[in-house]
Design a protein around this motif. Sequence first.
Motif, short mmCIF file in Angstrom:
data_model
loop_
_atom_site.label_atom_id
_atom_site.label_comp_id
_atom_site.label_asym_id
_atom_site.label_seq_id
_atom_site.Cartn_x
_atom_site.Cartn_y
_atom_site.Cartn_z
N PHE A 1 6.67 42.19 21.64
CA PHE A 1 7.12 40.93 22.25
C PHE A 1 8.43 41.12 23.01
CE2 PHE A 1 4.51 39.59 18.59
CZ PHE A 1 3.62 38.72 19.22
N GLY B 1 1.06 32.66 27.95
CA GLY B 1 0.50 32.28 26.66
C GLY B 1 -0.91 32.77 26.42
N PHE C 1 9.65 32.85 33.87
CA PHE C 1 9.25 34.22 33.58
C PHE C 1 9.93 35.22 34.51
CE2 PHE C 1 6.23 37.47 32.36
CZ PHE C 1 6.02 37.12 31.04
C1 HEM Z 1 0.18 38.73 21.60
C2 HEM Z 1 0.75 37.81 22.31
C3 HEM Z 1 1.95 38.00 23.21
C4 HEM Z 1 2.62 39.13 23.60
C5 HEM Z 1 2.32 40.58 23.21
C6 HEM Z 1 3.71 38.71 24.46
C7 HEM Z 1 4.63 39.55 25.05
C8 HEM Z 1 5.71 39.14 25.81
C9 HEM Z 1 6.75 40.02 26.31
C10 HEM Z 1 6.80 41.53 26.10
C11 HEM Z 1 7.65 39.25 26.97
C12 HEM Z 1 8.96 39.70 27.57
C13 HEM Z 1 8.83 40.25 28.97
C14 HEM Z 1 10.12 40.89 29.46
O1 HEM Z 1 11.11 40.98 28.72
O2 HEM Z 1 10.14 41.33 30.61
C15 HEM Z 1 7.18 37.86 26.90
C16 HEM Z 1 7.83 36.78 27.47
C17 HEM Z 1 7.40 35.49 27.36
N1 HEM Z 1 6.33 35.02 26.63
FE1 HEM Z 1 5.04 36.15 25.54
N2 HEM Z 1 3.67 37.34 24.58
C18 HEM Z 1 2.63 36.86 23.82
C19 HEM Z 1 2.26 35.54 23.64
C20 HEM Z 1 2.91 34.45 24.16
C21 HEM Z 1 2.56 33.08 23.90
C22 HEM Z 1 1.43 32.63 22.98
C23 HEM Z 1 3.41 32.30 24.62
C24 HEM Z 1 3.41 30.80 24.59
C25 HEM Z 1 3.47 30.03 25.53
C26 HEM Z 1 4.32 33.20 25.34
C27 HEM Z 1 5.34 32.80 26.20
C28 HEM Z 1 6.26 33.65 26.77
C29 HEM Z 1 7.33 33.19 27.63
C30 HEM Z 1 7.63 31.76 28.06
C31 HEM Z 1 8.06 34.34 28.00
C32 HEM Z 1 9.28 34.40 28.92
C33 HEM Z 1 10.51 34.33 28.07
C34 HEM Z 1 11.75 34.22 28.97
O3 HEM Z 1 12.19 35.23 29.52
O4 HEM Z 1 12.24 33.11 29.09
N3 HEM Z 1 3.97 34.49 25.04
N4 HEM Z 1 6.01 37.82 26.17
#
Ligand code: HEM
Length: 431
Positions: A371, A243, A80
Amino acid sequence: MLEINLESEPLSETWRNDTVSVLYELARQFPGQPVTMIAGRERLLLLQDRGRIRHVLVSNADKYLKNFGGFEMLFGRSRFTTDGDLWRQLQAISQPYITGARPAEVVTASVTAFERAADRLLAAGPGPVAIDPILNRATGDVIADVTFGDHGLDIENTVEDLRNVLRFGSQLSWNIGSLSTPDDENERRIADASRARLAQSITAALERSGAMVGASGLLKSIFEMEIEGSDPVAEVAALLFAGLDTSAAAMVWGLFLLANSPDLQKHLRQQVRGVLGNAPPSLEMLQQIPDLAAFRDEVMRIFPPVPMLGRISVAADTVDGVEIEPGQRLMLSIVGLHHDPQTFPRPGQVQLSRYKSGRLDGAAAQSHMPFGGGKRICAGVRIGNVELLTAFAVLLNRVEVKLADLSPLKFEWTASLRRRGGQRLMIAAAR
Ligand code: HEM
């Protein structure tokens, strides 16, 4: 370009106490405009428009790194928070487990977790009931089930400990110059104790799965990874947080919006019952509920669980007339993007009619980014979307929510966007 002195009163006080309400106010007063926020010698660039935000996240992403300082300090280096080679190696470990989760399994896990959440809400009712802990627990169960498999983690305590650490971490992440909040000794003690407990329980879970001969799964892969500079405990903690906290935040805001609009609540409940009848939801059935996905997307548009993304530039760049020097800190306001009245007229209102045949199109589709986007887009888009759809169907079917707190909204930005002091609603069995 518009410049705002963050040290002027009453802005500095608001920024310290409720950063996100400043984002909403900037979106209202200066929609789409870039803003330089000045605090002493620090100059932060806030972007609010689709073109420039997509430039940074998507088309010129190689010139920018993530900026998540506070989390790295508390959690260590994880997928992250890191960038470059380490990020790519860590991504390769967890990505198959996250994107490989089958939507039908996410539905099954979500039905179980949110039926239980409905029981707990009803048992705590009529209220006012504090709904955040109940929904945090449910999303924690789903993510543990669909990505971690047989984990043996005590989710109830793990979720609370994660949130304690995150509350403190998010304070550190957005501290700028003279506007830093003084380090709260008590908060630090709570965060430290939670971090120690988390490290202990995650280490035990990793060792258990490592010792299981022939076992496979995300925990085992993390236990066995040999990546220089990586930290297995940090990796598990970050994946759990990513998550569960964001999805729970969306659930909480969804119930708040339903409580705000009894007609909308009735309309969606009728649609849910019309399609599901007494059957347990399947993915196909959920997708046939005409307005449910549009409602979910409106929830995340109005209250994006991640209200702003932090980046830092590593090379000089020009973004639609705005010069960016190497080392410039940027704030990409997802709130600003989602509340631009040119793209989303009456941005604060749930309007299902924005979604022609269930989807946004054109500029609105390009501007809906709960997202994130580009190479660092959320890995759990599909899990999150399916989980929320299922959870809203289950809860609409079982529970009627009404407002309990009529005071003006104040925000708390722990890792994801919440109502300050928690969301309290009146709860009754849905008729
Ligand atoms: C409503 C649900 C969710 C929202 C609004 C959300 C939102 C986000 C956002 C905005 C980021 C990008 C952050 C950035 O660019 O600085 C992110 C990254 C991430 N999210 Fe989600 N997320 C959600 C659910 C989940 C779920 C269910 C998982 C499952 C495990 C997850 C796993 C990840 C991971 C691993 C990253 C890092 C990606 C990387 O840079 O490698 N998220 N999420």
